[in-house]
Design a protein around this motif. Structure first.
Motif, PDB file in Angstrom:
ATOM      1  N   TYR A   1     -14.797 -85.818   1.203  1.00 45.49           N
ATOM      2  CA  TYR A   1     -14.966 -84.369   1.106  1.00 45.49           C
ATOM      3  C   TYR A   1     -13.757 -83.704   1.754  1.00 45.49           C
ATOM      4  N   GLY A   2     -13.512 -82.463   1.393  1.00 43.62           N
ATOM      5  CA  GLY A   2     -12.474 -81.682   2.045  1.00 43.62           C
ATOM      6  C   GLY A   2     -13.108 -80.630   2.936  1.00 43.62           C
ATOM      7  N   VAL A   3     -12.313 -80.023   3.796  1.00 42.35           N
ATOM      8  CA  VAL A   3     -12.789 -78.982   4.708  1.00 42.35           C
ATOM      9  C   VAL A   3     -11.897 -77.757   4.560  1.00 42.35           C
ATOM     10  N   VAL A   4     -12.489 -76.612   4.310  1.00 34.21           N
ATOM     11  CA  VAL A   4     -11.729 -75.368   4.186  1.00 34.21           C
ATOM     12  C   VAL A   4     -11.354 -74.863   5.574  1.00 34.21           C
ATOM     13  N   ALA A   5     -10.070 -74.736   5.815  1.00 38.48           N
ATOM     14  CA  ALA A   5      -9.601 -74.184   7.086  1.00 38.48           C
ATOM     15  C   ALA A   5      -8.345 -73.368   6.826  1.00 38.48           C
ATOM     16  N   GLY A   6      -8.133 -72.375   7.642  1.00 37.18           N
ATOM     17  CA  GLY A   6      -6.979 -71.497   7.497  1.00 37.18           C
ATOM     18  C   GLY A   6      -7.317 -70.163   6.863  1.00 37.18           C
ATOM     19  N   THR A   7      -8.567 -69.968   6.460  1.00 34.33           N
ATOM     20  CA  THR A   7      -8.941 -68.719   5.793  1.00 34.33           C
ATOM     21  C   THR A   7      -8.647 -67.505   6.664  1.00 34.33           C
ATOM     22  N   GLY A   8      -8.997 -67.584   7.924  1.00 39.28           N
ATOM     23  CA  GLY A   8      -8.720 -66.470   8.820  1.00 39.28           C
ATOM     24  C   GLY A   8      -7.232 -66.190   8.932  1.00 39.28           C
ATOM     25  N   ARG A   9      -6.435 -67.243   8.925  1.00 42.11           N
ATOM     26  CA  ARG A   9      -4.974 -67.061   8.983  1.00 42.11           C
ATOM     27  C   ARG A   9      -4.447 -66.505   7.665  1.00 42.11           C
ATOM     28  N   VAL A  10      -5.067 -66.884   6.557  1.00 43.90           N
ATOM     29  CA  VAL A  10      -4.685 -66.307   5.271  1.00 43.90           C
ATOM     30  C   VAL A  10      -4.927 -64.791   5.276  1.00 43.90           C
ATOM     31  N   LEU A  11      -6.065 -64.377   5.808  1.00 44.91           N
ATOM     32  CA  LEU A  11      -6.368 -62.948   5.853  1.00 44.91           C
ATOM     33  C   LEU A  11      -5.343 -62.203   6.703  1.00 44.91           C
ATOM     34  N   ASP A  12      -4.941 -62.794   7.808  1.00 45.20           N
ATOM     35  CA  ASP A  12      -3.888 -62.183   8.627  1.00 45.20           C
ATOM     36  C   ASP A  12      -2.584 -62.098   7.841  1.00 45.20           C
ATOM     37  N   ALA A  13      -2.263 -63.177   7.108  1.00 44.27           N
ATOM     38  CA  ALA A  13      -1.015 -63.223   6.344  1.00 44.27           C
ATOM     39  C   ALA A  13      -0.994 -62.169   5.250  1.00 44.27           C
ATOM     40  N   VAL A  14      -2.111 -61.991   4.557  1.00 45.69           N
ATOM     41  CA  VAL A  14      -2.189 -60.978   3.503  1.00 45.69           C
ATOM     42  C   VAL A  14      -2.044 -59.585   4.114  1.00 45.69           C
ATOM     43  N   GLU A  15      -2.699 -59.372   5.220  1.00 47.35           N
ATOM     44  CA  GLU A  15      -2.662 -58.071   5.888  1.00 47.35           C
ATOM     45  C   GLU A  15      -1.262 -57.727   6.381  1.00 47.35           C
ATOM     46  N   ASN A  16      -0.502 -58.741   6.745  1.00 46.11           N
ATOM     47  CA  ASN A  16       0.838 -58.532   7.304  1.00 46.11           C
ATOM     48  C   ASN A  16       1.946 -58.814   6.298  1.00 46.11           C
ATOM     49  N   PHE A  17       1.601 -58.890   5.015  1.00 46.10           N
ATOM     50  CA  PHE A  17       2.594 -59.156   3.984  1.00 46.10           C
ATOM     51  C   PHE A  17       3.197 -57.831   3.521  1.00 46.10           C
ATOM     52  N   HIS A  18       4.299 -57.475   4.133  1.00 46.14           N
ATOM     53  CA  HIS A  18       5.020 -56.260   3.772  1.00 46.14           C
ATOM     54  C   HIS A  18       6.484 -56.442   4.143  1.00 46.14           C
ATOM     55  N   PHE A  19       7.352 -55.729   3.479  1.00 43.93           N
ATOM     56  CA  PHE A  19       8.797 -55.878   3.648  1.00 43.93           C
ATOM     57  C   PHE A  19       9.348 -54.736   4.489  1.00 43.93           C
ATOM     58  N   ASP A  20       9.997 -55.073   5.608  1.00 42.20           N
ATOM     59  CA  ASP A  20      10.613 -54.028   6.427  1.00 42.20           C
ATOM     60  C   ASP A  20      12.047 -53.787   5.959  1.00 42.20           C
ATOM     61  N   ASP A  21      12.713 -52.840   6.578  1.00 38.23           N
ATOM     62  CA  ASP A  21      14.056 -52.452   6.139  1.00 38.23           C
ATOM     63  C   ASP A  21      15.051 -53.605   6.238  1.00 38.23           C
ATOM     64  N   GLU A  22      14.936 -54.405   7.298  1.00 37.84           N
ATOM     65  CA  GLU A  22      15.867 -55.511   7.467  1.00 37.84           C
ATOM     66  C   GLU A  22      15.679 -56.563   6.366  1.00 37.84           C
ATOM     67  N   MET A  23      14.427 -56.850   6.032  1.00 37.90           N
ATOM     68  CA  MET A  23      14.149 -57.803   4.956  1.00 37.90           C
ATOM     69  C   MET A  23      14.658 -57.280   3.613  1.00 37.90           C
ATOM     70  N   LEU A  24      14.390 -56.013   3.360  1.00 36.30           N
ATOM     71  CA  LEU A  24      14.839 -55.429   2.100  1.00 36.30           C
ATOM     72  C   LEU A  24      16.362 -55.436   2.011  1.00 36.30           C
ATOM     73  N   GLY A  25      17.030 -55.190   3.141  1.00 32.27           N
ATOM     74  CA  GLY A  25      18.485 -55.271   3.166  1.00 32.27           C
ATOM     75  C   GLY A  25      18.982 -56.666   2.853  1.00 32.27           C
ATOM     76  N   PHE A  26      18.314 -57.657   3.391  1.00 33.99           N
ATOM     77  CA  PHE A  26      18.665 -59.058   3.106  1.00 33.99           C
ATOM     78  C   PHE A  26      18.534 -59.355   1.609  1.00 33.99           C
ATOM     79  N   LEU A  27      17.433 -58.945   1.021  1.00 32.47           N
ATOM     80  CA  LEU A  27      17.209 -59.201  -0.407  1.00 32.47           C
ATOM     81  C   LEU A  27      18.260 -58.493  -1.254  1.00 32.47           C
ATOM     82  N   ARG A  28      18.620 -57.275  -0.829  1.00 30.35           N
ATOM     83  CA  ARG A  28      19.624 -56.499  -1.575  1.00 30.35           C
ATOM     84  C   ARG A  28      21.018 -57.107  -1.398  1.00 30.35           C
ATOM     85  N   ASP A  29      21.382 -57.419  -0.151  1.00 31.09           N
ATOM     86  CA  ASP A  29      22.729 -57.921   0.128  1.00 31.09           C
ATOM     87  C   ASP A  29      22.971 -59.288  -0.499  1.00 31.09           C
ATOM     88  N   GLN A  30      21.933 -60.130  -0.509  1.00 27.92           N
ATOM     89  CA  GLN A  30      22.075 -61.465  -1.078  1.00 27.92           C
ATOM     90  C   GLN A  30      21.849 -61.477  -2.595  1.00 27.92           C
TER      91      GLN A  30
END
Length: 442
Positions: A55-84
């Protein structure tokens, strides 16, 4: 419910770059093609369990929810994507406003799963869902692998206590996630303070061989530790001669000595000898802790030994030979347009061999026998049969972009204990075999 119940989520950075480049280039191409806003359904699942696992065990769901909630691009990230020049200007502008606004359903954390189980169902536009693929799989594949190993070790321990102590055997951030997953899978404590701080997992720790070697004698080391930590501490007794060390430990701490730890040698033989010696010295309540490259098979082999606690490191944080669950994240349904009234059409990747999958937005239910023991994992699309309506496994985790399924870690831990207890007895066997439940598609 206070913040400690849910885990400290302070200082969590953006997760938006925990992804593969092709997620963003797909968004760019879909934006240009006018298909980015088509309603879509993605599902995370595994086609098979790791070899020998029941059998398998589901783990990490709570961390997935945190990851989805914090999935956003700040100015520095957007600059990286643009510059590269990773994506073009219009795509950078689209990413600047990105927040997931869809729905997520999934198996609750701590639940068991089987081949084909739709562990996570992500619904929204194609663009907003596809961006989450890599981070979701990264978390679920790692944490579920650790939790499955922990569950097997917990079953093998038969109620004896388990300490997670693998921080020095893996990446420092993986160590925290591993401690969390191990706690869900049945471990009782961790040596990792970051895990204790972030997730409120009980922490333990006393001393290593270096502390004994620091002092002029073993007696001096034991006395220093007892003076500092009290008679209930755990003394490490295999730096030199175990028999002499146990005698000295009891002389220093008295029969109130909390525990002795054995970290080398023939653990079965040494544990029996140490137990007999402790009893003869009047330390009948002193516990025995064993460590030293344990896994579920070594723990099972010590079932007849007078061991009270197992400390597990390397084998636990590497999934005991299976460091990933091989989960995938596939588009299973999509609409022909962005119109909410447009029906979802099943889609499926046509692959040769073992990489085939099933299309359609799926539900999952667990059928029980007359004794209330699980007998099949039932998966289907469309209407849920009436007899399975109250046996559905999936719960809503995110609604309209808002997290609604976050829960205390203890809830996931308790759920796993109950879920494992509801499986056939053969699920506890460590011998190689097929999944304990068949997967039935209806």
């Amino acid at each position: 419910m206070n913040s400690a119940d849910l885990g400290r989520r302070v200082g969590v950075p953006s997760t938006a770059l925990f992804t593969d480049q092709y997620e963003l280039t797909m968004v760019q191409a879909a934006l240009r093609a006018g298909t980015a806003d088509r309603r879509s359904v993605f599902e995370a699942f595994t086609r098979r369990l790791p070899e020998g696992r029941r059998y398998g065990v589901v783990a990490g769901t709570g961390r997935v929810l945190d990851a989805v909630e914090n999935f956003h691009f700040d100015d520095e990230m957007l600059g990286f994507l643009r510059d590269q020049r990773i994506v073009d200007g219009p795509t950078v502008d689209w990413l600047a406003d990105y927040r997931f606004s869809g729905d997520i359903w999934g198996y609750p954390e701590g639940e068991v799963y089987f081949p084909g189980s739709p562990l996570l169902r992500v619904e929204g536009t194609f663009a907003e869902c596809v961006l989450l693929e890599t981070v979701i799989l990264s978390i679920l594949n790692h944490d579920s692998a650790i939790a499955a190993a922990a569950s097997r070790m917990s079953a093998a321990a038969g109620g004896r206590r388990l300490i997670e102590m693998g921080a020095r055997r893996t990446h420092e951030l993986s160590a925290v996630a591993s401690a969390r997953a191990a706690y869900i899978g049945g471990f009782h404590t961790t040596s990792d303070l970051a895990a204790g701080f972030r997730y409120n997992i009980p922490t333990v720790g006393t001393s290593a061989h270096a502390f004994t070697l620091l002092h002029d004698s073993e007696r001096d080391a034991f006395q220093a530790q007892v003076d500092s930590l009290g008679r209930g501490t755990s003394l490490l007794v295999d730096t030199y001669d175990v028999t002499e060390a146990v005698r000295t430990a009891v002389e220093v701490a008295g029969p109130e000595l909390g525990a002795v730890r054995i970290d080398s040698g023939d653990l079965l033989l040494v544990a029996h000898r140490v137990r007999q010696q402790l009893d003869e010295l009047g330390a009948t309540e002193t516990k025995i802790v064993v460590t030293s490259d344990l896994d579920e098979y070594a723990i099972a082999s010590l079932a007849a030994a007078p061991v009270d606690t197992y400390g597990v490191g390397t084998q636990l944080v590497t999934g005991s030979g299976h460091p990933t669950c091989s989960m995938v994240y596939k588009l299973v349904a999509r609409a022909r347009s962005a119109d909410p009234a447009d029906p979802l059409l099943p889609v499926v990747k046509k692959s040769l061999g073992a990489k085939s999958s099933r299309g359609g937005r799926k539900w999952a239910a667990r059928r029980l026998d007359d004794d209330g023991v699980a007998e099949a994992e039932v998966i289907g699309s469309g209407e849920v049969p009436a007899e399975l309506a109250d046996r559905q496994v999936q719960v809503q985790l995110v609604k309209g972009g808002e997290v609604v399924g976050r829960e205390p870690l203890e809830a996931a831990r308790e759920r796993h204990i109950a879920a494992r207890a509801g499986l056939p007895m053969s699920a506890m066997q460590l011998s190689r075999g097929e999944p304990v439940l068949p997967t039935e598609y209806v």
